[in-house]
Scaffold this active site. Structure first.
Site, short mmCIF file in Angstrom:
data_model
loop_
_atom_site.label_atom_id
_atom_site.label_comp_id
_atom_site.label_asym_id
_atom_site.label_seq_id
_atom_site.Cartn_x
_atom_site.Cartn_y
_atom_site.Cartn_z
CG HIS A 23 -0.11 -0.12 2.35
ND1 HIS A 23 0.22 -1.28 2.92
CD2 HIS A 23 0.26 0.87 3.40
CE1 HIS A 23 0.87 -1.14 4.20
NE2 HIS A 23 0.99 0.31 4.38
P1 5GP Z 1 1.69 0.64 7.48
O1 5GP Z 1 2.40 1.14 8.56
O2 5GP Z 1 1.91 -0.80 7.07
O3 5GP Z 1 2.58 1.36 6.17
O4 5GP Z 1 0.30 1.39 7.27
C1 5GP Z 1 -0.86 0.60 7.64
C2 5GP Z 1 -1.83 1.53 7.61
O5 5GP Z 1 -2.93 0.92 7.69
C3 5GP Z 1 -1.87 2.10 9.16
O6 5GP Z 1 -1.70 3.81 8.70
C4 5GP Z 1 -3.30 2.01 9.41
O7 5GP Z 1 -3.92 2.93 10.37
C5 5GP Z 1 -3.98 1.54 8.37
N1 5GP Z 1 -4.89 0.59 8.72
C6 5GP Z 1 -4.71 -0.77 9.39
N2 5GP Z 1 -5.81 -1.36 9.54
C7 5GP Z 1 -6.88 -0.93 8.62
C8 5GP Z 1 -8.30 -1.01 8.53
O8 5GP Z 1 -8.86 -1.78 8.85
N3 5GP Z 1 -8.92 0.01 7.65
C9 5GP Z 1 -8.32 1.05 7.07
N4 5GP Z 1 -8.93 1.82 6.48
N5 5GP Z 1 -6.82 1.22 7.53
C10 5GP Z 1 -6.28 0.35 8.40
#
Ligand code: 5GP
Ligand code: ZN
Length: 156
Positions: free
Chosen positions: A103
């Site tokens: 992502h």
């Molecule tokens: P990472 O730290 O992996 O780059 O970012 C993961 C992101 O996914 C975080 O900013 C977190 O808030 C978001 N996130 C985690 N679970 C969910 C979810 O169930 N729904 C949404 N919309 N965002 C999520």
């Protein structure tokens, strides 16, 4: 490598099994609001296909995500009139990745919003820069490492 998707929260969102606030989508990608926004409008862009990280994603799918990031940036500019935008991606837990479905974060920014996504590292010595450049060049073309040291002997 495409891994299992049953336990993946973003696969659940893409499939519609889990709720999300989608702002744009196309054949290849979905863009939805982050539930823990760093700023209003903080959006995640994901490929529909489950891939883990930047090493797992194909150049084609990465390009499809990039195209959607570009669309999202335009939409957020119109809707929220931010002063700037940060595009951020984390691959690997060492880099802060928590959800292991590729992502990209699109984060609108406003002057003096207080959000700190920057680093303030000291300037590296030429030797350190040359050393890492040689290591990288060695991995691409062994001959390049020699050429780098010659080039940098006469800096402008
Ligand atoms: P990472 O730290 O992996 O780059 O970012 C993961 C992101 O996914 C975080 O900013 C977190 O808030 C978001 N996130 C985690 N679970 C969910 C979810 O169930 N729904 C949404 N919309 N965002 C999520
Ligand atoms: Zn997934």
């Amino acid at each position: 490598m495409v891994t299992g998707t049953s336990g993946c929260v973003f696969c659940g969102i893409v499939a519609g099994r889990l709720p999300s606030r989608r702002i744009l989508e196309d054949e290849h990608t979905v863009a939805f609001l982050d539930i823990r926004p760093a700023a209003p409008g903080h959006t995640l862009v994901v490929p529909r296909e489950h891939v883990r990280d930047l090493w797992d994603v194909s150049a084609t799918v990465h390009g499809q995500v990039a195209a959607m990031v570009h669309r999202v940036a335009g939409l957020l500019a119109t809707a929220l009139t931010p002063d700037g935008i940060n595009v951020k991606h984390n691959s690997g837990s060492a880099a802060g990745q928590d959800v292991f479905h590729f992502h990209t974060h699109v984060v609108p920014r406003w002057q003096h919003d207080g959000l700190d996504l920057t680093w303030r590292s000291p300037r590296a010595s030429p030797d350190r820069l040359d050393d890492v450049l040689k290591r990288i060049r060695r991995a691409t073309e062994p001959d390049q490492a020699l050429r780098v040291s010659t080039m940098n002997a006469h800096p402008h």
